[in-house]
Design an enzyme around this catalytic site. Sequence first.
Site, PDB file in Angstrom:
ATOM      1  N   ARG A 122       0.842  -1.208   0.000  1.00 16.63           N
ATOM      2  CA  ARG A 122       0.000   0.000   0.000  1.00 16.63           C
ATOM      3  C   ARG A 122       0.875   1.255   0.000  1.00 16.63           C
ATOM      4  NH1 ARG A 122      -4.794  -2.657   3.738  1.00 16.63           N
ATOM      5  NH2 ARG A 122      -5.240  -4.220   2.132  1.00 16.63           N
ATOM      6  N   GLU A 144     -12.912 -14.282  11.430  1.00 16.85           N
ATOM      7  CA  GLU A 144     -13.080 -13.572  10.154  1.00 16.85           C
ATOM      8  C   GLU A 144     -13.009 -14.526   8.964  1.00 16.85           C
ATOM      9  OE1 GLU A 144     -10.146 -10.535   9.315  1.00 16.85           O
ATOM     10  OE2 GLU A 144     -11.230  -9.845   7.555  1.00 16.85           O
ATOM     11  N   LYS A 184     -16.541 -11.526  12.182  1.00 15.16           N
ATOM     12  CA  LYS A 184     -16.151 -10.462  11.233  1.00 15.16           C
ATOM     13  C   LYS A 184     -16.349 -10.975   9.810  1.00 15.16           C
ATOM     14  CE  LYS A 184     -12.230  -7.551   9.916  1.00 15.16           C
ATOM     15  NZ  LYS A 184     -11.130  -6.720  10.416  1.00 15.16           N
ATOM     16  N   SER A 198     -14.275  -4.417   5.370  1.00 14.15           N
ATOM     17  CA  SER A 198     -14.732  -3.593   4.242  1.00 14.15           C
ATOM     18  C   SER A 198     -14.418  -4.257   2.901  1.00 14.15           C
ATOM     19  CB  SER A 198     -14.170  -2.174   4.308  1.00 14.15           C
ATOM     20  OG  SER A 198     -12.767  -2.142   4.372  1.00 14.15           O
ATOM     21  N   GLY A 258     -12.540  -3.925   0.336  1.00 15.87           N
ATOM     22  CA  GLY A 258     -12.257  -3.257  -0.929  1.00 15.87           C
ATOM     23  C   GLY A 258     -13.403  -2.367  -1.409  1.00 15.87           C
ATOM     24  N   ARG A 277      -9.180  -0.797   5.233  1.00 15.95           N
ATOM     25  CA  ARG A 277      -9.110   0.172   4.126  1.00 15.95           C
ATOM     26  C   ARG A 277     -10.191   1.238   4.208  1.00 15.95           C
ATOM     27  NH1 ARG A 277      -8.770  -4.504  -0.207  1.00 15.95           N
ATOM     28  NH2 ARG A 277      -9.632  -5.586   1.593  1.00 15.95           N
TER      29      ARG A 277
HETATM   30  P1  13P Z   1     -10.573  -4.401   5.099  1.00 19.95           P
HETATM   31  O1  13P Z   1     -11.581  -3.626   5.881  1.00 19.95           O
HETATM   32  O2  13P Z   1      -9.596  -3.556   4.336  1.00 19.95           O
HETATM   33  O3  13P Z   1     -11.188  -5.485   4.269  1.00 19.95           O
HETATM   34  O4  13P Z   1      -9.666  -5.156   6.137  1.00 19.95           O
HETATM   35  C1  13P Z   1     -10.228  -5.766   7.221  1.00 19.95           C
HETATM   36  C2  13P Z   1      -9.311  -6.780   7.718  1.00 19.95           C
HETATM   37  O5  13P Z   1      -9.022  -6.838   8.882  1.00 19.95           O
HETATM   38  C3  13P Z   1      -8.804  -7.754   6.747  1.00 19.95           C
HETATM   39  O6  13P Z   1      -8.301  -8.843   7.422  1.00 19.95           O
END
Ligand code: 13P
Length: 367
Positions: free
Chosen positions: A33, A177, A219, A286, A288, A319
């Site tokens: 990034r 997640e 998540k 999020s 992307g 992000r």
């Molecule tokens: P993003 O919100 O950018 O998808 O990242 C969340 C995250 O913790 C990815 O593992």
Amino acid sequence: MNTQELINTAKALMAADKGLLAMDESNPTCNKRFAKLDIPQTVEARRAYRELIVTTPGLGESISGVILYDETIRQQKKDGTPFLKVLADEGIIPGIKVDTGAKDLAAHPGEKITEGLDGLRDHLKEYFQMGARFAKWRAVIVIGDDLPSRSCLEANAHALARYAALCQEAGLVPIVEPEVLMDGGHTMERCRAVTEEVLRNVFIQLNCQRVVLEGMILKPNMVLPGLTRPPHQEVKEVGVGEQQYQVRLADRQPDEEQDINQVANITIKSLWRTVPAAVPGIAFLSGGQSAELASARLNAMNLRFKSQLPWALSFSFARAIQQPALEIWQGKEANVKAAQQALLHRARCNRAARRGEYTAVMERHSA
Ligand code: 13P
């Protein structure tokens, strides 16, 4: 395991309409990034950027917890103050990413399995002693013509559940997640079907490994069409509770409002079907989406459904909270204040979205 403490931590992470800020990018991801913005890819640049984030004045008003990376949890401000102390002073609970990344799943071209279980018990003990009170593990599910495979779903769900049980043993709330990626040309309906299948598998495995659901946070991804899906092939939700909930939009692009409500309806329906009411909170990644859309979609879910939901519906964005700030910062000290304002703005927008009070006007006023 002190179950009550786990429950208290999970509740605290979801309290007061706040959410989580993920700043747990691995060094390679963070460097990637930075490279896009010509920011040097050094330990010092990463430290300076993370200092910018944790020292943002007022961050604790909207953020209950931050997810750190192993390098970051050990770092300090330039003046020597540990980041962990800065966070504690803002009333922010520190968390830590503990997986070691998604690797190719053997014999399954195009699919991933998240690694990091070896030695995890000892790592968790150390992080708890340092002050972390929650952890994160991300599984990655790819949608393709014949993907995901059953074996990929089961292997990732099993790993998530073993991680979650180890976290609870160590006194850390597991953030579970399972991310169904947006990449691809799939329909929203396909994302819905895969997301539901993933979540079903995850909760079967969590129960199997005796994870206390009241002491964890889910998540997930929002249910979205693939990033490269041609708009005219999109589908439309026609109402929660109806038997038939998909119709084709004939050759026209859904306007933004429609898109937002559609994502909200289908995502909530999928969660209702798959996430037990004992889970205290759902904090979306999020994935992307643009920062504004992520806020608007979370807002629509809370605005339309909050009173009918058994879980708190929150955010755990990386992000969608950080990107505008990173783009302003560009690695330059002179830009720190402006970047912090952008970060704080996104955090506030997402807190408003938890209340169903986020509006596009908030974005205009910030400009
Ligand atoms: P993003 O919100 O950018 O998808 O990242 C969340 C995250 O913790 C990815 O593992």
